[in-house]
Design a protein around this motif. Structure first.
Motif, short mmCIF file in Angstrom:
data_model
loop_
_atom_site.label_atom_id
_atom_site.label_comp_id
_atom_site.label_asym_id
_atom_site.label_seq_id
_atom_site.Cartn_x
_atom_site.Cartn_y
_atom_site.Cartn_z
N LYS A 289 -1.55 7.62 -14.64
CA LYS A 289 -2.78 7.14 -15.27
C LYS A 289 -2.78 5.62 -15.17
N PRO A 290 -3.96 4.99 -15.18
CA PRO A 290 -4.01 3.53 -15.04
C PRO A 290 -3.12 2.78 -16.04
N TYR B 141 6.43 12.31 -13.79
CA TYR B 141 5.19 12.51 -13.03
C TYR B 141 5.53 12.68 -11.56
N PRO B 142 4.93 13.60 -10.86
CA PRO B 142 4.19 14.72 -11.43
C PRO B 142 5.15 15.65 -12.16
N ALA B 143 4.71 16.14 -13.30
CA ALA B 143 5.57 16.89 -14.22
C ALA B 143 6.17 18.14 -13.58
N ASN B 144 5.44 18.79 -12.74
CA ASN B 144 5.90 20.07 -12.18
C ASN B 144 6.71 19.90 -10.89
N LYS B 145 7.00 18.66 -10.47
CA LYS B 145 7.71 18.47 -9.21
C LYS B 145 9.06 17.76 -9.37
N ARG B 146 9.49 17.54 -10.57
CA ARG B 146 10.77 16.85 -10.79
C ARG B 146 11.91 17.56 -10.07
N SER B 147 11.88 18.88 -10.06
CA SER B 147 12.96 19.65 -9.45
C SER B 147 13.04 19.44 -7.93
N PRO C 269 0.81 -1.23 0.00
CA PRO C 269 0.00 0.00 0.00
C PRO C 269 0.84 1.27 0.00
N GLU C 270 1.98 1.27 0.72
CA GLU C 270 2.80 2.48 0.77
C GLU C 270 3.56 2.72 -0.53
N VAL C 271 3.50 1.79 -1.46
CA VAL C 271 4.08 1.97 -2.79
C VAL C 271 2.96 2.21 -3.80
N ARG C 272 1.98 1.33 -3.81
CA ARG C 272 0.92 1.39 -4.81
C ARG C 272 0.09 2.67 -4.73
N GLN C 273 -0.30 3.07 -3.53
CA GLN C 273 -1.16 4.25 -3.40
C GLN C 273 -0.50 5.53 -3.91
N PRO C 274 0.74 5.82 -3.51
CA PRO C 274 1.37 7.03 -4.07
C PRO C 274 1.54 6.97 -5.59
N LEU C 275 1.87 5.79 -6.12
CA LEU C 275 2.02 5.66 -7.57
C LEU C 275 0.69 5.89 -8.27
N ALA C 276 -0.38 5.34 -7.72
CA ALA C 276 -1.71 5.50 -8.33
C ALA C 276 -2.18 6.95 -8.30
N GLN C 277 -1.66 7.73 -7.38
CA GLN C 277 -2.04 9.14 -7.30
C GLN C 277 -1.41 9.97 -8.41
N VAL C 278 -0.26 9.55 -8.94
CA VAL C 278 0.42 10.38 -9.95
C VAL C 278 0.36 9.79 -11.36
#
Length: 147
Positions: free
Chosen positions: A62-63, A125-131, A51-60
């Motif tokens: 697309k399926p 992903y997320p595109a605006n947070k890579r930095s 869950p601590e891996v899947r949930q954050p990935l699913a948030q950023v």
């Protein structure tokens, strides 16, 4: 202030501390569990199902991209811990140079970052947070051959 008021105030403070302390304890347990994956392969034990891996990935993601990262890309490198981040890299069998992906999860905040590479095109992903990612994590994710 009466003794009763002091008692109520003390009980309220204990309740607040208990509630505030719970997320921190949960994150610490989660980080410890994630760190235990260092050097292992994602498919050994279903890393992407945690869950601590899947949930954050699913948030950023697309399926479709989540399925590529967690199921279809079957070639893997060992999971690596870099500072507060845990990272996994995977690729398409027989086509690692053109189709690969990497993810990193901040073990303190549970934020996920993903790089999807397809035929010389990178999508972050997320595109605006890579930095926000440390340079060492970005470098590791960007080089599929890096160990």
């Amino acid at each position: 202030m009466t003794t009763t008021d002091c008692t109520k105030l003390a009980l309220a403070a204990v309740a607040i501390l208990a509630v505030v302390g719970l997320p921190t304890a949960g994150i610490a347990r989660s980080a410890s569990r994630l760190k235990s994956w260092a050097g292992k392969y994602p498919s050994n034990g279903k890393f992407f199902s945690l869950p601590e891996v899947r949930q954050p990935l699913a948030q950023v993601l697309k399926p479709r991209d989540l399925k590529l990262l967690t199921q279809e890309y079957g070639v893997e490198t060992p999971i690596k811990v870099i500072g507060n981040y845990i990272s996994a890299k995977v690729c398409m069998p027989h086509n690692c140079g053109d189709e690969n992906a990497a993810c990193a999860i901040n073990m303190q905040t549970d934020e996920a970052y993903v790089l999807m590479h397809d035929s010389n095109k990178d999508r972050w992903y997320p595109a605006n947070k890579r930095s926000q990612l440390p340079q060492a994590v970005q470098n590791y994710m960007s080089d599929f051959a890096a160990q």
